[in-house]
Design an enzyme around this catalytic site. Structure first.
Site, short mmCIF file in Angstrom:
data_model
loop_
_atom_site.label_atom_id
_atom_site.label_comp_id
_atom_site.label_asym_id
_atom_site.label_seq_id
_atom_site.Cartn_x
_atom_site.Cartn_y
_atom_site.Cartn_z
N TYR A 140 -14.15 17.12 -17.58
CA TYR A 140 -14.69 15.77 -17.47
C TYR A 140 -15.77 15.74 -16.37
O TYR A 140 -15.56 16.27 -15.27
CB TYR A 140 -13.55 14.78 -17.17
CG TYR A 140 -14.05 13.43 -16.75
CD1 TYR A 140 -14.86 12.68 -17.60
CD2 TYR A 140 -13.77 12.91 -15.49
CE1 TYR A 140 -15.36 11.45 -17.21
CE2 TYR A 140 -14.26 11.68 -15.09
CZ TYR A 140 -15.05 10.96 -15.96
OH TYR A 140 -15.56 9.75 -15.57
N ASP A 190 -4.89 18.80 -16.06
CA ASP A 190 -5.27 17.45 -16.49
C ASP A 190 -4.72 17.27 -17.91
O ASP A 190 -5.19 17.91 -18.85
CB ASP A 190 -6.80 17.30 -16.46
CG ASP A 190 -7.25 15.88 -16.73
OD1 ASP A 190 -6.57 15.19 -17.53
OD2 ASP A 190 -8.27 15.44 -16.17
N LYS A 229 -6.42 6.14 -20.08
CA LYS A 229 -6.56 6.54 -21.46
C LYS A 229 -5.25 6.28 -22.23
O LYS A 229 -4.84 5.15 -22.34
CB LYS A 229 -7.01 8.00 -21.50
CG LYS A 229 -8.19 8.29 -20.54
CD LYS A 229 -9.43 7.56 -20.95
CE LYS A 229 -10.62 7.54 -20.00
NZ LYS A 229 -10.75 8.31 -18.84
N ARG A 257 0.86 -1.20 0.00
CA ARG A 257 0.00 0.00 0.00
C ARG A 257 0.89 1.25 0.00
O ARG A 257 0.56 2.27 -0.59
CB ARG A 257 -0.96 0.00 1.20
CG ARG A 257 -1.76 1.29 1.33
CD ARG A 257 -3.06 1.13 2.13
NE ARG A 257 -2.88 0.45 3.39
CZ ARG A 257 -2.34 0.99 4.50
NH1 ARG A 257 -1.92 2.25 4.49
NH2 ARG A 257 -2.23 0.29 5.61
C1 LIG Z 1 -9.99 14.23 -18.88
C2 LIG Z 1 -10.32 13.18 -17.86
N1 LIG Z 1 -9.86 13.32 -16.60
C3 LIG Z 1 -10.13 12.39 -15.65
C4 LIG Z 1 -10.90 11.28 -15.92
C5 LIG Z 1 -11.18 10.27 -14.84
O1 LIG Z 1 -10.36 9.17 -15.01
P1 LIG Z 1 -10.73 7.63 -14.64
O2 LIG Z 1 -11.90 7.24 -15.48
O3 LIG Z 1 -9.47 6.89 -14.96
O4 LIG Z 1 -11.06 7.60 -13.18
C6 LIG Z 1 -11.41 11.10 -17.21
C7 LIG Z 1 -12.23 9.92 -17.53
O5 LIG Z 1 -12.85 9.83 -18.55
C8 LIG Z 1 -11.10 12.07 -18.21
O6 LIG Z 1 -11.56 11.95 -19.46
#
Ligand SMILES: Cc1ncc(COP(=O)(O)O)c(C=O)c1O
Length: 392
Positions: free
Chosen positions: A113, A185, A210, A61
């Site tokens: 998102y 992000d 992704k 962990r």
């Molecule tokens: C731009 C962006 N940030 C964060 C996330 C969240 O990530 P996760 O689905 O891996 O938890 C996503 C998910 O689609 C995303 O498209």
């Protein structure tokens, strides 16, 4: 041959180019046996030689050799000091927002998102953290939203799903001028095309599910920072929330990263072809793609990125066309997520942005006639042919 004595004997490989760093990671091969594919250390705990003596690992962990190799590789690629691998992008965002104290205020990109929107509004709002969503492509609007207690600017660029581009350097400078931090992000472009820390940001966060993972086979998140204070914060968060990425998934991401440059180049060239084709289709009303010469922020894109990525959104003429695309595509799949080898088409209003209020979505342009496509690495002619037959 280099004598690998321990797990701290790693190199940032500063003399190597990005593609070589992506392939060779931090330790590159495993120090004990020389295994070229870094092993999956599927162990929850680690034996100590004697009291006060440690191999550097105690309990997975806290840290695990496979995750450590991944975290160092992420830091190398983002040109930062400290990397962290989380069990999801959302877990990474949760860990980031806990940087704030009750009474603090954050400004987030208005087009963001949907899950990040949900974290800010339903979770941190409840703990007394104030928030505002602002169109960060207009720095004057961000300045106007600043309060004496603003401590975080959360930038998503390009934004999901409207592909708006914000100026990372200008926003980071603004954050620092008021004693706040800037987080970016970087999911859509990855460090292959955009490195926010080199543009002044304090935190880079990813849904590594992704492009970093790249094969639609893991859920993962990543954070990279330069400051020791932020790194200590994330270490405590990982240790306390127990949301570090598991060894198997860490290995899958390490493997995915080896081909990141190749995949990103192909996503990029395929997306340019698909976006151009969509733009000329009679059933398509508008295409949102950062690589178009007439994209509103093309100059910022050219300044801060070295590519456009594989993401496109588009508005079609009718709900019927939406249904036709989602039902009739064959190779192209109707599925949530993005950044993998397969081309996926998503319906943001009921999927990724399900929890964003209707009026907010309408105001932004995420209507019922709006679709998002993550262009994969198949042959672009096949992607276009499939969309064409579905949209007849
Ligand atoms: C731009 C962006 N940030 C964060 C996330 C969240 O990530 P996760 O689905 O891996 O938890 C996503 C998910 O689609 C995303 O498209």
């Amino acid at each position: 041959m280099k004598n690998f004595s321990n797990y701290n004997d790693y190199s940032k490989k500063e003399n190597l180019k990005f593609a070589s760093k992506a392939v060779h990671g931090a330790l590159g091969c495993e120090p004990l046996t020389g295994a070229v594919s870094f092993p999956i250390y599927q162990s929850s705990t680690f034996r100590h030689p004697e009291l006060g003596v440690t191999t550097g690992f105690a309990y997975s962990r806290l840290q695990n050799p496979t995750r450590q190799e991944l975290e160092r590789t992420l830091a190398i690629l983002e040109e930062g000091e400290y990397g962290f691998a989380f069990s999801s992008g959302q877990a990474a965002n949760m860990a980031l927002f806990t940087w704030l104290n009750p009474g603090d205020h954050m400004i987030l990109m208005d087009d963001i998102y949907g899950g990040t929107y949900r974290i800010a509004t339903t979770i941190f709002g409840k703990y007394g953290i104030e928030y505002d969503f602002v169109d960060m492509t207009d720095i004057e609007k961000v300045k106007a939203a600043i309060k004496p207690n603003t401590k975080l600017l959360f930038i998503e660029t390009p934004s999901n799903p409207l592909m708006k581009v914000s100026d990372i350097r200008a926003l980071s400078d603004l954050a620092h001028s008021i004693g706040a931090i800037a987080a970016v992000d970087n999911t859509f472009l990855t460090p292959y095309f955009q490195r926010p820390l080199t543009l002044g940001a304090d935190v880079v966060v990813h849904s590594a599910t992704k492009y970093l993972g790249g094969h639609n086979d893991i859920i993962a998140g990543a954070i990279v920072v330069n400051s020791k204070e932020l790194a200590d914060h994330f270490t405590v968060q990982l240790k306390s929330h127990g949301n570090g990425l598991a060894p198997m998934d860490s290995w899958l991401m390490l493997r995915g990263i080896k081909t990141l440059p190749l995949r990103m180049e192909k996503h990029n060239s395929n997306a340019m072809k698909v976006a151009t084709w969509l733009r000329n289709h009679p059933r398509v009303e508008k295409v949102y793609y950062v690589g178009f010469d007439d994209h509103p922020q093309i100059e910022i894109t050219k300044k801060q990125t070295s590519g456009f990525g594989g993401m496109i959104s588009f508005a079609v003429d009718s709900i019927e066309t939406v249904h036709n695309i989602l039902k009739n595509t064959d190779m192209v799949m109707f599925a949530e997520s993005l950044g993998g080898t397969e081309t996926l088409v998503t319906y943001p209003t009921t999927q990724t942005h399900e929890d964003t209020p209707e009026d907010v979505k309408e105001a932004l342009g995420i209507t019922k006639k709006f679709l998002r496509i993550s262009v994969g690495i198949e042959d672009p002619d096949d992607i276009i042919a499939d969309l064409a037959q579905a949209m007849k």
